[in-house]
Write a protein that holds these residues in place. Structure first.
Motif: not given
Length: 231
Positions: A118-119, A124, A126, A141, A143, A150, A185, A202, A212, A224
């Motif tokens: 999930c983002v 900001q 994840s 993160v 973006t 993004t 990512f 990301v 990840y 996202v």
């Protein structure tokens, strides 16, 4: 536009990579500007965030502390001025911290997909979840900036390259996991709060990108949502 190369074959166009060219210095190598004596519009908020005496008046101590924060996170000019960009970064940090270990409290990331990354662009952040179970994160993160956002929606990881190098900027994108038309990512060597953002990818710290990489696979879902401040 650039290209993703795999075993010499051109596969896909790259649209979102790393930091904008205007932010070329890492936090550790940013050149310090002269310290300003000017009181900024967010002086009290910044003083409180940094644990300084909150009097709303710029001092040499204030300026040096603000300047150190700006240098660490690649905020320019790093003259120790308590302006909107500096406070915006601090305010985002406060909001990220307030999320705690329940990043999907609003239920905006699907819980019926099994393992999913999930983002949340707005915060900001994840994380990886499996149903309603939090597997990893949330982590900060970086973006896409304005004009290189993004893209939102439900996507899938379709290609992974642990040692990818951008053919646009000739810069490394370690632990790259692509999920939407070149957006991925991947790890970067700069602060997650370095403004204004990436060209759509990301960005993550190396530790988070490695995690990840170990947890996700081709075909895993990515969701996202939200809107990054300033875009």
């Amino acid at each position: 536009m650039g290209r993703i190369h795999r075993r010499g074959a051109v596969l896909l166009g790259i649209t979102g990579l790393l930091a904008p060219l205007t932010i070329s210095l890492s936090a550790g190598h940013a050149q310090a500007a002269s310290c300003t004596a000017q009181t900024g519009p967010y002086q009290k908020q910044v003083e409180k965030f940094l644990g300084l005496p909150v009097d709303g008046r710029q001092s040499t101590t204030d300026c040096r502390a603000i300047q150190a924060f700006q240098t660490k996170h690649g905020i320019t000019p790093n003259a120790g001025y308590a302006g909107p960009v500096t406070w915006g970064v601090m305010d985002l940090m406060n909001k990220q911290k307030a999320v705690g270990n329940n990043p999907n409290s609003a239920g905006k990331c699907p819980t019926n997909k099994g393992r999913i990354a999930c983002v949340n662009l707005t915060l900001q952040l994840s994380w990886i979840q499996d149903g309603t179970k939090l597997v990893y994160g949330p982590v900060p993160v970086r973006t896409g900036r304005d004009g290189y956002e993004t893209r939102t929606g439900l996507k899938k990881i379709y290609w992974r390259n642990i040692d990818h190098v951008s053919t646009i900027y000739d810069v490394p994108m370690p632990y790259a996991q692509f999920f939407d038309g070149g957006q991925a990512f991947h790890s970067v060597g700069i602060s997650m709060w370095n403004p204004p953002g990436s060209h759509g990818c990301v960005n993550m710290t190396k530790a988070d990108a490695k995690k990840y990489w170990s947890l996700l696979r081709n075909g895993d879902d990515v969701h996202v949502y939200g809107r990054k401040p300033g875009t």
